[in-house]
Design an enzyme around this catalytic site. Structure first.
Site, PDB file in Angstrom:
ATOM      1  N   CYS A   1      40.611  -7.372  17.404  1.00  0.00           N
ATOM      2  CA  CYS A   1      39.269  -7.945  17.503  1.00  0.00           C
ATOM      3  C   CYS A   1      38.549  -7.609  16.200  1.00  0.00           C
ATOM      4  CB  CYS A   1      38.522  -7.362  18.701  1.00  0.00           C
ATOM      5  SG  CYS A   1      38.183  -5.587  18.559  1.00  0.00           S
TER       6      CYS A   1
ATOM      7  N   CYS B   1      31.713  -0.197  16.869  1.00  0.00           N
ATOM      8  CA  CYS B   1      31.657  -1.631  17.170  1.00  0.00           C
ATOM      9  C   CYS B   1      30.221  -2.056  17.454  1.00  0.00           C
ATOM     10  CB  CYS B   1      32.551  -1.934  18.369  1.00  0.00           C
ATOM     11  SG  CYS B   1      32.372  -3.605  19.028  1.00  0.00           S
TER      12      CYS B   1
ATOM     13  N   GLU C   1      34.235   5.619  24.512  1.00  0.00           N
ATOM     14  CA  GLU C   1      33.122   4.676  24.340  1.00  0.00           C
ATOM     15  C   GLU C   1      32.019   4.968  25.351  1.00  0.00           C
ATOM     16  OE1 GLU C   1      32.113   0.325  25.871  1.00  0.00           O
ATOM     17  OE2 GLU C   1      33.923   0.331  24.642  1.00  0.00           O
TER      18      GLU C   1
ATOM     19  N   THR D   1      32.297  -2.174  27.147  1.00  0.00           N
ATOM     20  CA  THR D   1      32.589  -3.433  26.447  1.00  0.00           C
ATOM     21  C   THR D   1      33.901  -4.067  26.891  1.00  0.00           C
ATOM     22  OG1 THR D   1      33.686  -2.283  24.610  1.00  0.00           O
ATOM     23  CG2 THR D   1      31.320  -2.726  24.386  1.00  0.00           C
TER      24      THR D   1
ATOM     25  N   SER E   1      44.766   2.657  25.469  1.00  0.00           N
ATOM     26  CA  SER E   1      43.841   1.568  25.204  1.00  0.00           C
ATOM     27  C   SER E   1      43.331   0.948  26.500  1.00  0.00           C
ATOM     28  CB  SER E   1      44.524   0.493  24.354  1.00  0.00           C
ATOM     29  OG  SER E   1      43.778  -0.706  24.341  1.00  0.00           O
ATOM     30  N   SER E   2      42.020   1.004  26.711  1.00  0.00           N
ATOM     31  CA  SER E   2      41.424   0.453  27.924  1.00  0.00           C
ATOM     32  C   SER E   2      41.657  -1.048  28.039  1.00  0.00           C
ATOM     33  CB  SER E   2      39.917   0.743  27.940  1.00  0.00           C
ATOM     34  OG  SER E   2      39.292   0.103  29.028  1.00  0.00           O
ATOM     35  N   ASN E   3      41.440  -1.775  26.946  1.00  0.00           N
ATOM     36  CA  ASN E   3      41.576  -3.232  27.044  1.00  0.00           C
ATOM     37  C   ASN E   3      43.030  -3.644  27.240  1.00  0.00           C
ATOM     38  OD1 ASN E   3      42.681  -4.450  24.283  1.00  0.00           O
ATOM     39  ND2 ASN E   3      41.317  -2.777  23.735  1.00  0.00           N
TER      40      ASN E   3
END
Length: 294
Positions: free
Chosen positions: A12, A104, A134, A171, A227-229
């Site tokens: 991203c 970010c 985060e 996010t 990684s969360s996403n």
């Protein structure tokens, strides 16, 4: 054997920006003392390893708080893409080091919204993983934040009608979960303001893997297990296609997965470098195609 990529996948702009910042500092030699990155720049071990090879030293928040590392005013510290806590910002300011903030922009906006909502006297409800850096960073700027991580946890909250609330989200929150909570709020409460800054790239990747999972025999989600996403992409894919696997690199490919598989789908988390994806595709074509005579 056909390999089909998700329509949206990989880096991203926030991750790309953090990595580009570090590379620019190295290229321009814009530093004097030691180069530190606070925690993992992004949640990917390969990116972390690459940065360490370039001369960056990983600095943990705990070591900084416990004074286990001695900083000099000549040193440079890069704030990771996930941001950090108010306490850490304060420590770095006191130490007088040079700070580059790669947080970010979506994280910054949520943090700002939290502070402004509390100034207005609103109670903060945050949807996300309380252990994620985060989330820890954002909520540290508040005074009394309620954190929940599921629809069930949210419905169990005691929301008082006479008070005003502000709903904020991580996010990388699964957007379907957000919509479910949003609908519940709109049906039951008039005193909860909804402020969502779920990353657009995150949502695009979630919708893309949802589509991909129904079109292929197997899905590989490439991303770090921290990684969360990436984990959310895996959860979405797994709910649609049982043969979904989260891997960090080509070494985690399993020969047994490829039996009777004709079409493979690949997606990747927002912190996954393109070269890792290419290595996996090359390994599939060079090894598993041969083994299965395809």
């Amino acid at each position: 054997m056909e390999i089909k990529r998700a329509e949206k996948m990989g880096f991203c702009f926030g991750v790309a920006g953090a990595i580009n910042l570090c590379n620019k500092i190295i290229e321009e030699k814009n530093f004097n003392g030691n180069l530190f990155i606070l925690g993992m720049l992004v949640h990917n071990k390969n990116v972390t390893s690459d940065m360490e090879k370039k001369g960056f030293i990983t600095l943990s928040e705990e070591d900084l708080k416990n004074k286990n590392v001695k900083l000099s005013k000549k040193d440079t510290v890069i704030i990771r893409a996930h941001g950090t806590t108010k306490e850490i910002y304060d420590i770095l300011e006191r130490e007088g080091v040079k700070i580059y903030d790669a947080t970010c922009v979506f994280v910054e906006r949520i943090r700002k919204a939290l502070v402004e909502a509390e100034i207005k006297g609103k109670k903060i409800i945050f949807i996300g993983d309380k252990n994620h850096p985060e989330v820890r960073g954002i909520v540290s700027f508040g005074n009394d934040v309620i954190i929940v991580n599921s629809f069930e946890e949210f419905t169990e909250l005691s929301i008082e009608k006479e008070k005003n609330y502000c709903l904020l989200t991580q996010t990388t929150l699964n957007k379907e979960l957000f919509f479910k909570i949003k609908e519940y709020i709109e049906e039951n409460y008039e005193n909860v303001e909804i402020f969502s800054k779920i990353c657009g790239a995150t949502y695009e990747r979630q919708k893309a893997v949802e589509k991909l999972a129904g079109e292929v025999d197997m899905v590989l989600i490439v991303g770090d297990n921290k990684s969360s996403n990436s984990k959310k992409l895996y959860e979405i894919s797994k709910s649609i296609n049982e043969k979904s696997y989260l891997i960090q690199d080509k070494t985690e490919l399993n020969n047994s997965w490829f039996k009777n598989i004709d079409k493979i789908g690949i997606t990747a988390g927002a912190s996954t470098p393109e070269e890792i994806i290419l290595e996996i595709e090359k390994e599939i074509r060079g090894t598993f195609d041969d083994k299965h005579g395809l």
